[in-house]
Design a protein around this motif. Structure first.
Motif, PDB file in Angstrom:
ATOM      1  N   ILE A  64       0.824  -1.206   0.000  1.00 28.15           N
ATOM      2  CA  ILE A  64       0.000   0.000   0.000  1.00 28.15           C
ATOM      3  C   ILE A  64       0.859   1.256   0.000  1.00 28.15           C
ATOM      4  CG2 ILE A  64      -1.290   1.410   1.679  1.00 28.15           C
ATOM      5  CD1 ILE A  64      -3.109  -0.121  -0.088  1.00 28.15           C
ATOM      6  N   THR A  65       1.888   1.249   0.826  1.00 26.19           N
ATOM      7  CA  THR A  65       2.784   2.399   0.848  1.00 26.19           C
ATOM      8  C   THR A  65       3.403   2.609  -0.518  1.00 26.19           C
ATOM      9  OG1 THR A  65       3.273   1.928   3.167  1.00 26.19           O
ATOM     10  CG2 THR A  65       4.760   3.426   2.015  1.00 26.19           C
ATOM     11  N   GLY A  66       3.851   1.523  -1.128  1.00 23.96           N
ATOM     12  CA  GLY A  66       4.450   1.612  -2.454  1.00 23.96           C
ATOM     13  C   GLY A  66       3.488   2.147  -3.494  1.00 23.96           C
ATOM     14  N   LEU A  67       2.253   1.687  -3.430  1.00 24.82           N
ATOM     15  CA  LEU A  67       1.256   2.161  -4.398  1.00 24.82           C
ATOM     16  C   LEU A  67       0.987   3.653  -4.202  1.00 24.82           C
ATOM     17  CD1 LEU A  67      -1.274  -0.836  -4.437  1.00 24.82           C
ATOM     18  CD2 LEU A  67       0.133  -0.032  -6.337  1.00 24.82           C
ATOM     19  N   ILE A  76       3.067   5.842  -2.988  1.00 28.46           N
ATOM     20  CA  ILE A  76       4.236   6.592  -3.452  1.00 28.46           C
ATOM     21  C   ILE A  76       4.210   6.715  -4.971  1.00 28.46           C
ATOM     22  CG2 ILE A  76       6.749   6.485  -3.713  1.00 28.46           C
ATOM     23  CD1 ILE A  76       6.823   5.281  -0.854  1.00 28.46           C
ATOM     24  N   SER A  77       3.921   5.609  -5.650  1.00 26.76           N
ATOM     25  CA  SER A  77       3.952   5.688  -7.107  1.00 26.76           C
ATOM     26  C   SER A  77       2.838   6.604  -7.622  1.00 26.76           C
ATOM     27  CB  SER A  77       3.883   4.303  -7.737  1.00 26.76           C
ATOM     28  OG  SER A  77       2.570   3.803  -7.700  1.00 26.76           O
ATOM     29  N   MET A  78       1.695   6.543  -6.965  1.00 23.06           N
ATOM     30  CA  MET A  78       0.602   7.439  -7.368  1.00 23.06           C
ATOM     31  C   MET A  78       0.975   8.911  -7.130  1.00 23.06           C
ATOM     32  SD  MET A  78      -2.372   8.118  -8.553  1.00 23.06           S
ATOM     33  CE  MET A  78      -3.016   6.477  -8.889  1.00 23.06           C
ATOM     34  N   ASN A 132       3.977  10.142  -7.184  1.00 16.81           N
ATOM     35  CA  ASN A 132       4.937  10.513  -8.226  1.00 16.81           C
ATOM     36  C   ASN A 132       4.230  10.826  -9.536  1.00 16.81           C
ATOM     37  OD1 ASN A 132       7.095  10.222  -6.517  1.00 16.81           O
ATOM     38  ND2 ASN A 132       7.472   8.087  -7.075  1.00 16.81           N
ATOM     39  N   PHE A 144      -5.911  -4.522  -2.130  1.00 20.56           N
ATOM     40  CA  PHE A 144      -4.942  -4.000  -1.180  1.00 20.56           C
ATOM     41  C   PHE A 144      -5.555  -2.906  -0.317  1.00 20.56           C
ATOM     42  CE2 PHE A 144      -1.646  -5.827  -4.070  1.00 20.56           C
ATOM     43  CZ  PHE A 144      -1.007  -6.588  -3.112  1.00 20.56           C
ATOM     44  N   ILE A 203      -6.076  -3.352   3.757  1.00 22.10           N
ATOM     45  CA  ILE A 203      -5.380  -2.474   4.704  1.00 22.10           C
ATOM     46  C   ILE A 203      -6.383  -1.758   5.602  1.00 22.10           C
ATOM     47  CG2 ILE A 203      -4.342  -0.166   4.718  1.00 22.10           C
ATOM     48  CD1 ILE A 203      -2.270  -2.253   4.822  1.00 22.10           C
ATOM     49  N   GLU A 212       8.734   3.252   6.559  1.00 20.31           N
ATOM     50  CA  GLU A 212       8.530   4.197   5.455  1.00 20.31           C
ATOM     51  C   GLU A 212       7.825   5.466   5.924  1.00 20.31           C
ATOM     52  OE1 GLU A 212       8.141   1.640   1.601  1.00 20.31           O
ATOM     53  OE2 GLU A 212       6.828   0.691   3.039  1.00 20.31           O
ATOM     54  N   LEU A 236       5.656  -6.800  -4.932  1.00 17.09           N
ATOM     55  CA  LEU A 236       6.224  -5.736  -4.088  1.00 17.09           C
ATOM     56  C   LEU A 236       7.626  -5.360  -4.562  1.00 17.09           C
ATOM     57  CD1 LEU A 236       6.054  -3.863  -1.687  1.00 17.09           C
ATOM     58  CD2 LEU A 236       6.670  -5.775  -0.190  1.00 17.09           C
ATOM     59  N   LEU A 251       7.284  -3.241  -7.520  1.00 19.90           N
ATOM     60  CA  LEU A 251       6.820  -1.909  -7.113  1.00 19.90           C
ATOM     61  C   LEU A 251       7.984  -1.071  -6.590  1.00 19.90           C
ATOM     62  CD1 LEU A 251       4.344  -0.192  -6.876  1.00 19.90           C
ATOM     63  CD2 LEU A 251       3.825  -1.296  -4.700  1.00 19.90           C
ATOM     64  N   HIS A 252       8.831  -1.696  -5.811  1.00 22.03           N
ATOM     65  CA  HIS A 252       9.997  -0.977  -5.294  1.00 22.03           C
ATOM     66  C   HIS A 252      10.900  -0.530  -6.431  1.00 22.03           C
ATOM     67  CE1 HIS A 252       9.683  -2.664  -0.944  1.00 22.03           C
ATOM     68  NE2 HIS A 252       8.993  -1.557  -1.102  1.00 22.03           N
ATOM     69  N   ILE A 287       9.928   0.139  -9.464  1.00 23.28           N
ATOM     70  CA  ILE A 287       9.231   1.256 -10.114  1.00 23.28           C
ATOM     71  C   ILE A 287       9.469   2.552  -9.354  1.00 23.28           C
ATOM     72  CG2 ILE A 287       6.948   2.217 -10.624  1.00 23.28           C
ATOM     73  CD1 ILE A 287       6.006  -0.728 -11.015  1.00 23.28           C
ATOM     74  N   ASN A 288       9.421   2.456  -8.062  1.00 18.28           N
ATOM     75  CA  ASN A 288       9.569   3.649  -7.239  1.00 18.28           C
ATOM     76  C   ASN A 288      11.031   4.024  -6.999  1.00 18.28           C
ATOM     77  OD1 ASN A 288       6.840   4.037  -6.991  1.00 18.28           O
ATOM     78  ND2 ASN A 288       6.672   2.878  -5.094  1.00 18.28           N
TER      79      ASN A 288
END
Lengths: 148, 148
Positions: free
Chosen positions: A16-19, A21-23, A25, B12, B16, B61, B138, B141-142, B144-145
């Motif tokens: 969720i945190t990763g999603l 962050i990408s959103m 960005n 997700f 959460i 994070e 994941l 995703l990392h 990507i970010n």
DNA sequence: TAATTTAATTGATAAAGTCAACTATATGAG
DNA sequence: CTCATATAGTTGACTTTATCAATTAAATTA
């Protein structure tokens, strides 16, 4: 050695945190003054015929008061408008304006691209399996939390 | 008909939210003035030998400044204490106090119970598969970010 | 029609997150 | 060694998100 259930929790949190962050960005790139939260709202309004504020609160699991304010903000930004609900004078249907739709579509495309890349090395079968198991657990969670 | 990637995102998000809700309920039951965020911090400190504030920020994070304040709050509640880091005078090791450990263990037990119930009808094999696929995504995703 | 729900709004406040500036120590190149 | 740079942590100022109770107006139902 981690208990597998804990790993489950960690997986959800980090994903969720990763999603988010990408959103974020994506939104920065497009110079939109929005957030993942607003994207979720726009998406729900977009995907829902005759979306009321009440439904929006329910679908996004947010407080009704908060929804009122978030919707107000989106209206001020010209992204969303209200239509009277012919069956209930207390409520109104929310819909995207032309500009709101344009904005949503931009974000949706970028969002889909991220999700696609995220599952790049995951087969359709695997994804299906993942969703099945995940949804099963989500059902259980809802039961635990006493959701109808 | 939903695009499967969108379902992934929805899964997700709802999971959460559900986990947060159940954790909040647990905390209310136990009359602890904490939140899911604090549980995550306590858990990280508990699970990490020689946990520094910096590591905590990284693992959860969260912003370093935010961590400073959250740790201060936990110290005021007598849950956490600092030990000097013998190798670096700028940093300190965070550890749970006796009371902090007691508090954490209570929550951890309840948390594990929720997770167990959540996966009640999910076999070990399924869970393993789920974690494998989830972790693969994941990782992506990392990447990507732009995480190292 | 009176009593009770329900949809939405408002007020007040708290919790969480962001971002930049700053202090003190560490580290590494010259 | 020492000076420039990097790192650990703190602080200030601020925005965003969340919470929760009270209120208004329309709908429902008894």
């Amino acid at each position: 050695m981690a208990i597998p259930e804990s790993e489950l929790q960690a997986l959800f949190m980090h994903t969720i945190t990763g999603l988010k962050i990408s959103m974020k960005n994506i939104m920065k790139d497009k110079a939109l003054s929005l957030s993942p939260l607003y994207f979720m709202l726009l998406k729900t309004i977009h995907d829902t015929e005759n979306c009321t504020a009440n439904y929006l609160a329910d679908a996004t699991e947010r407080d009704k008061g908060q929804i009122t304010r978030l919707v107000k903000e989106m209206m001020q930004q010209g992204l969303v408008q209200k239509q009277p609900n012919p069956h209930d004078k207390r409520s109104q249907f929310l819909q995207l304006t032309e500009s709101g739709l344009g904005c949503f579509e931009q974000l949706a495309i970028a969002d889909q691209a991220v999700l696609k890349e995220m599952r790049a090395n995951v087969s359709d079968d695997e994804l299906t399996t993942f969703l099945e198991i995940g949804n099963k657990m989500l059902q259980n969670l809802h039961k635990i939390n006493g959701k109808p």
